[in-house]
Enzyme design. Sequence first.
Site, mmCIF file in Angstrom:
data_model
loop_
_atom_site.group_PDB
_atom_site.id
_atom_site.type_symbol
_atom_site.label_atom_id
_atom_site.label_comp_id
_atom_site.label_asym_id
_atom_site.label_seq_id
_atom_site.Cartn_x
_atom_site.Cartn_y
_atom_site.Cartn_z
ATOM 1 N N SER A 51 15.175 12.789 6.104
ATOM 2 C CA SER A 51 15.791 13.385 7.292
ATOM 3 C C SER A 51 16.021 12.328 8.381
ATOM 4 O O SER A 51 17.052 12.341 9.056
ATOM 5 C CB SER A 51 14.970 14.561 7.824
ATOM 6 O OG SER A 51 13.718 14.133 8.311
ATOM 7 N N ARG A 53 3.680 3.971 2.438
ATOM 8 C CA ARG A 53 2.805 2.879 1.975
ATOM 9 C C ARG A 53 2.569 1.905 3.100
ATOM 10 O O ARG A 53 3.454 1.684 3.904
ATOM 11 C CB ARG A 53 3.456 2.045 0.870
ATOM 12 C CG ARG A 53 3.923 2.745 -0.228
ATOM 13 C CD ARG A 53 4.250 1.976 -1.474
ATOM 14 N NE ARG A 53 4.198 2.962 -2.516
ATOM 15 C CZ ARG A 53 3.120 3.294 -3.169
ATOM 16 N NH1 ARG A 53 2.021 2.642 -3.000
ATOM 17 N NH2 ARG A 53 3.132 4.245 -4.050
ATOM 18 N N LEU A 54 1.390 1.312 3.081
ATOM 19 C CA LEU A 54 1.123 0.222 4.019
ATOM 20 C C LEU A 54 1.924 -1.000 3.587
ATOM 21 O O LEU A 54 1.986 -1.321 2.402
ATOM 22 C CB LEU A 54 -0.369 -0.143 4.025
ATOM 23 C CG LEU A 54 -1.274 0.675 4.943
ATOM 24 C CD1 LEU A 54 -2.719 0.251 4.752
ATOM 25 C CD2 LEU A 54 -0.880 0.533 6.401
ATOM 26 N N ILE A 55 2.517 -1.673 4.548
ATOM 27 C CA ILE A 55 3.253 -2.913 4.260
ATOM 28 C C ILE A 55 2.235 -4.038 4.082
ATOM 29 O O ILE A 55 1.311 -4.177 4.883
ATOM 30 C CB ILE A 55 4.228 -3.242 5.417
ATOM 31 C CG1 ILE A 55 5.256 -2.102 5.592
ATOM 32 C CG2 ILE A 55 4.920 -4.575 5.192
ATOM 33 C CD1 ILE A 55 6.212 -1.910 4.460
ATOM 34 N N ASN A 88 8.402 0.911 12.611
ATOM 35 C CA ASN A 88 7.936 2.174 12.045
ATOM 36 C C ASN A 88 8.031 3.285 13.083
ATOM 37 O O ASN A 88 7.927 3.041 14.283
ATOM 38 C CB ASN A 88 6.476 2.036 11.583
ATOM 39 C CG ASN A 88 5.985 3.293 10.864
ATOM 40 O OD1 ASN A 88 6.696 3.874 10.056
ATOM 41 N ND2 ASN A 88 4.766 3.715 11.164
ATOM 42 N N HIS A 107 6.117 6.846 13.980
ATOM 43 C CA HIS A 107 4.889 7.599 13.678
ATOM 44 C C HIS A 107 4.874 8.881 14.508
ATOM 45 O O HIS A 107 5.154 8.827 15.715
ATOM 46 C CB HIS A 107 3.651 6.750 13.981
ATOM 47 C CG HIS A 107 2.381 7.435 13.607
ATOM 48 N ND1 HIS A 107 1.971 7.576 12.301
ATOM 49 C CD2 HIS A 107 1.454 8.069 14.368
ATOM 50 C CE1 HIS A 107 0.830 8.262 12.278
ATOM 51 N NE2 HIS A 107 0.493 8.562 13.520
#
Length: 195
Positions: free
Chosen positions: A13, A91-93, A107, A109
Site C-alpha cells: 500500500s 527484515r533488519l538491514i 524507513n 515506522h
Amino acid sequence: MRRIAIFASGTGSNFQAIVDAIQKGNLQATIALLICDKPEAPVIEKAQKTNIPVFTFSPKEFASKAIFESIICEQLQEAKVDFIVLAGYMRLIGPTLLQAYPNKIINLHPSLLPAFPGKEAIKQAVQAGVKITGITIHYVDEGMDTGPIIAQEAVEISEDDTLFDVERKIHQVEHIFYPQTLQKLCLREYEEEYK
C-alpha cells in the site's frame, strides 16, 4: 531525478502511494527497482502493472544475510539507485547494505519513535492506552528502529477506536506523509549536489 529502490514484503500500500505521488508529479523521483523478499507478495503485481523492475528472493535459500545482501547490492548498483526506501520490508538491514548505502536507507515506522519500536507497533500503542501515536520516517542504522529521525506526524487515538480504526488512520497518514517527506529529501540531496 533521484532513482529509488523500494524494499517491500507485503501488500504494497505504501509502494502504491509512492507510485501515485510520482504519477501526479508530487514526488520527483523514479522507482528504479522493487526488492521483495517474499516471491508471492501482492506488491510484486503492483510493480509489474507499472512496469517497475522487480527483484525477488527467498532469504532461506541463502547461507547468510551477507550473501543475499551482496546480490541485492549488485542489483541496486546496476539500477543506479540513489536511495533505498523501506515500505513494509520486514527484515533488519544488515552491514552489507548499510555500508554500501550509508545514510541513504529510509524507513517508515508506525509509531512516534522511540515509543513502540519493532513489530506490531500499532497494537503496542493501542494496548498501552496512549492517546496519541503516529508515524516516524527515519534513516536506518544497525539497530531496530533506532536511526536518526527525519520527520514525524502524530495520529490521535479516540476512546472508541478499535485496533482496525487506528491502523486505518495510520495508513491514511503514511500514504500522504511518506511521499511528501521523500520529495523533501530528494530536493535537499539535489540542492546539496549542485551547490
